[in-house]
Structures are given as structure tokens and as C-alpha cells.
Design an enzyme around this catalytic site. Sequence first.
Site, PDB file in Angstrom:
ATOM      1  N   SER A 169       0.850  -1.188   0.000  1.00 31.95           N
ATOM      2  CA  SER A 169       0.000   0.000   0.000  1.00 31.95           C
ATOM      3  C   SER A 169       0.885   1.237   0.000  1.00 31.95           C
ATOM      4  O   SER A 169       2.111   1.127   0.034  1.00 31.95           O
ATOM      5  CB  SER A 169      -0.886   0.007   1.243  1.00 31.95           C
ATOM      6  OG  SER A 169      -0.081   0.272   2.376  1.00 31.95           O
ATOM      7  N   LYS A 170       0.221   2.396  -0.005  1.00 33.58           N
ATOM      8  CA  LYS A 170       0.954   3.669  -0.051  1.00 33.58           C
ATOM      9  C   LYS A 170       2.013   3.768   1.047  1.00 33.58           C
ATOM     10  O   LYS A 170       3.055   4.380   0.867  1.00 33.58           O
ATOM     11  CB  LYS A 170      -0.034   4.826   0.110  1.00 33.58           C
ATOM     12  CG  LYS A 170      -0.753   5.167  -1.175  1.00 33.58           C
ATOM     13  CD  LYS A 170      -1.282   6.602  -1.114  1.00 33.58           C
ATOM     14  CE  LYS A 170      -2.216   6.873  -2.271  1.00 33.58           C
ATOM     15  NZ  LYS A 170      -3.628   6.896  -1.894  1.00 33.58           N
ATOM     16  N   ARG A 171       1.699   3.153   2.174  1.00 30.41           N
ATOM     17  CA  ARG A 171       2.630   3.174   3.305  1.00 30.41           C
ATOM     18  C   ARG A 171       4.026   2.677   2.915  1.00 30.41           C
ATOM     19  O   ARG A 171       5.022   3.074   3.467  1.00 30.41           O
ATOM     20  CB  ARG A 171       2.121   2.222   4.397  1.00 30.41           C
ATOM     21  CG  ARG A 171       1.428   2.842   5.545  1.00 30.41           C
ATOM     22  CD  ARG A 171       0.988   1.789   6.548  1.00 30.41           C
ATOM     23  NE  ARG A 171       0.541   0.536   5.954  1.00 30.41           N
ATOM     24  CZ  ARG A 171       1.187  -0.619   6.039  1.00 30.41           C
ATOM     25  NH1 ARG A 171       2.325  -0.687   6.686  1.00 30.41           N
ATOM     26  NH2 ARG A 171       0.695  -1.713   5.485  1.00 30.41           N
ATOM     27  N   HIS A 172       4.049   1.722   1.979  1.00 28.84           N
ATOM     28  CA  HIS A 172       5.322   1.117   1.604  1.00 28.84           C
ATOM     29  C   HIS A 172       6.142   1.986   0.650  1.00 28.84           C
ATOM     30  O   HIS A 172       7.248   1.620   0.269  1.00 28.84           O
ATOM     31  CB  HIS A 172       5.091  -0.246   0.952  1.00 28.84           C
ATOM     32  CG  HIS A 172       4.556  -1.264   1.902  1.00 28.84           C
ATOM     33  ND1 HIS A 172       3.226  -1.594   1.943  1.00 28.84           N
ATOM     34  CD2 HIS A 172       5.162  -2.013   2.844  1.00 28.84           C
ATOM     35  CE1 HIS A 172       3.033  -2.506   2.888  1.00 28.84           C
ATOM     36  NE2 HIS A 172       4.185  -2.773   3.438  1.00 28.84           N
ATOM     37  N   GLY A 173       5.566   3.115   0.263  1.00 25.57           N
ATOM     38  CA  GLY A 173       6.314   3.988  -0.645  1.00 25.57           C
ATOM     39  C   GLY A 173       6.048   3.622  -2.089  1.00 25.57           C
ATOM     40  O   GLY A 173       4.890   3.530  -2.491  1.00 25.57           O
TER      41      GLY A 173
END
Length: 508
Positions: free
Chosen positions: A277-281
Site C-alpha cells: 500500500s501507499k505506506r510502503h512507498g
Amino acid sequence: MNEAKIIPRFGVFILLIPAPFMVRLPYLELITGQIMSPKQPSTKVVTRFAPSPTGFLHIGGARTALFSYYFAKRHGGAFRLRIEDTDKKRSTAEATQAILDGMDWLDLHHDGDIVYQSQNADKHRAAAEALIKSGHAYLCYLTPDEISAEREASRAEGRAFRSKWRNGGTPPKDAPFVVRFKVPQGKTTIMDQVQGEVTWNNKDFDDLILLRADNSPVYMLAVVVDDHDMGVTHVIRGDDHLINAGRQKLIYEALGWDVPDFTHVPLIFGPDGKKLSKRHGALGVDAYADMGYIPAGLRNYLTRLGWSHGDMEIFDDAQVTKVFALSDINKAPARLDFGKMAFINGEHMARTDVETLLYYGKKFFEDINGGVLNTAQMARLTKALPHIVSRAKTLDELADKAFFVTRERPIEITGKAKKPLKPDTETRLRDLLSVLKSIKEDAWNDQNILEHLQAYITNEGIGFGKVGAPLRACLTGGAASPDLSLVLELLGREEALGRIEDCLGTYF
Ligand code: GLU
């Protein structure tokens, strides 16, 4: 003709043999080459990549696209592209272009024209009409309140959504309606290439909407109609669409169409084992391009991520195309491993010609240089890259490792880099300058330079450390660099001597 005859023709031996003999003599396949090629599916394989434009090419999408591509190519089939642009708000021209750019950068090319789902709405509506005619779909006049009530009731009773209009009735005058699919009784099973046999009870499927009140088709119908229309034989996509396969199979069957073969690929997880997800960059292929990955490296990494064949780790398109099988896709989700991604990329960079490295690395070389490289800088860089490339895993690193060659005279030496330039090193540097000057242009090579430097320190009875550090500081200004003699060779005689003279003139 009763006997097999071998007739030399165009330099190839063609075997003429009566058909009945072919059946009894299977070893003849060896001669016709059949045994070497993979088992061919009976119709021409057509796969597709069907992204919804979201503003970038997601690496998970890129990976399923690669699987679809390699599978099609292995079987001599076609790999098509369909842009699922029915969501008007998100599907901007820019978002679509971002996907096309991502595929282009990845060197992943589709066959035939691009299909835009939004342009097929009439075909989708025609299919819905056919379903109404054949009794597989119906007009539903439920009001918003009735819909909410049925939703609640179905949830409370643990069953799927059913409209009272599925059995017909007299429609209210001028009331808006949607077209719903009339889910049949029974069970639905698919044989998924990765997930195995998957069965659903049809009573768990809602009577889904096919056409909205404004007559616009929904995704579930559009996908079926478009895949059929494009002749898609194998649907390969993320396993978030697995449940859709059950519903879509029912629509195919209701329309009397062949159901494609399904492969639902597990999604990619982040290094922490959680869904990407976006969290992972970095999610888009463009982000990996920006980090300095090259297309061949990223293609290899993404293909190997969740697919394996023997001990194949580093491979190119031709190698993977020869062996790609859907059955080699792992059932467990794959985890991103940036270390491995960089390793694989480095291996590909080392196999890449200089021209290609310069092409993909342009932005990185220019960024570190602070602008476009001039002819002399390009010439030094071109000469140096083959010697430096094995020291870098990404183009970003490569630009860093190659910076010493592209620096422009006079090199400004500041901070820590200046430390070796102590006053007592001046004499040594002047000595080295004359040693190096004694080497002629045509003898200016790594080996010969090394011999001259060694002869000097042996003669002087000093260690290399005494002269190495200040000389390196003058030549590179503290930038990362390989062995000194190689640095000198790669800079070229004139540039190297000039840098030493600049240094002596400025810092002593
Ligand atoms: N457009 C869908 C997506 O981007 C894929 C649909 C499909 O492959 O069937 O998730």
C-alpha cells in the site's frame, strides 16, 4: 507413395511420410521439431492486461502484465491491452498516459490496437439486452427504500440480494429501472491455474446490476463482453478478482460464450509481509525508474517475484519466454525484497551496453553533474562506464560512481576531501606529475601507469599511502573512484595531468 522419403530442400531435410505412419512412429516428432515446443493450447492464445487508469502503472499490475505477456509469447499468441476507463472521474487522459508510459518504459509491448472500455458501451448494452431476451436478466424497478430494505433483509437472513422483479410483474409507469442479472440456481466452479478448483454456491451471488438506471454498463458486464470481443482465451490477473471470476463465468454461460481459462495471481506484499500500500512507498513503475532501476532488471525481478523455474534467477525475455508456465506461479503472496531487486538490477546493468546505460541513466548523470554533459564529459563517461558498471546496482549509484570522470576542471576540493592535501605532500605531487608526464599518450593505460607509480614509490622507499590519498584528492575531488591507475587511465592523459596541475596551483 509407400515409403518415407527425405528430400533436401532449401538446405533443410523435409520428411515426406504417409499420414498413418506418423501416428505409429512418434519418434519422428524429433525430426519435425514438435517435441521441442511446448504443448500448444488448441486455439491461439490471447491474453490481456486490463488496467483501470489510476495515475500510474502499479508494480503489481506490471507483474501480472508480464505473466500475461510471457504466457502469450510462449504459446505464439497475442498480448492485448485494454484500458478500463469507465470510471469517468479517475480515468483522465493523463492517468491513461501514465500507464502507457510505464509500459513503454518497461519495454512491455502489447499486440494490436489498445481497446478503451468506455468506447464499447453499446456492445455491453447489446449483451445486456440479449440477456433480458433469453431470460437471464430482468428489469428491476426497486426504489431506493426497497433496495435498502432488501439489503438489510438479505444480510439478516445470510443470503444474497434478490429483487422481487426477478420473476416479472407489471412495471410502474415511467419509473426508473436498472437491469439485473438473474443468478441461476446451483454451483459455479472454475479451475484456476494458480488457485486450483474454486467453487461458489450461486445463492451467495447477488443479482448484480448489469446496466444502471442511466443505461451505463457496470464493470462486471463490460469485462466479460470485452474479453469475449477481444478473443481472450486466458484471463491472468490479481487474486483480488477471484470472486469476480465466478460471477463472470455465469454471465459467459448465460450469453452462450466460451469461458476463458482463469489464473488469479496472489498480490504482492511489502517487505513487512503486509499487503502493498501507499505506506510502503514506491507503488508505480515510474517510482522504480526514478530510483535508478533499468527496465530489464525490473522485468526480471517482477517476473521472478512469485514465479520460479528451476534455479533461474537472472534471465532475459528470450530465456523466460521459452519456459514460462502458469503452473510455476506460487500460490503464496510474494514479498518485495529491495535488496534482491537491486542485486538483480545490478546483474542486468553489468550485461547492458553503454549506449543503453547512457539512455536510461541520462537523468542521473545530468542530476549529479548539475546539467547536460558536454562532449568531453560524455566521451570520458562513455569510456569509463564499462569499468565502473559492476560497482553499481542502480543507475543512481552508477552516476555517483562515475561522477569523478565527468567533473569539470578546475575541480573544487572542499571539506574532508581537502584533508590529504597537506603542505608536505606538494613535493610528492610534483614528482608524480613528472612521472606521469613521462608516459606518452599511446602508453597511457592502467597497467603501465601502475608500473610507473610503483617504480616511483619503490625508488623513494615510501608506501603508496603517502602519495595515493593526495593524488586521488586532486584527481577526483573526493568523489567515489576505483583504483588510482584506473582513474588515471579513464580520465585520459590530458585531463588527469590538468587536474593535478590545477590542484597544485590552487591548494598549495
Ligand atoms: N481493471 C481491473 C483492475 O485494474 C482489472 C480487471 C480484470 O483484469 O479483469 O483491477
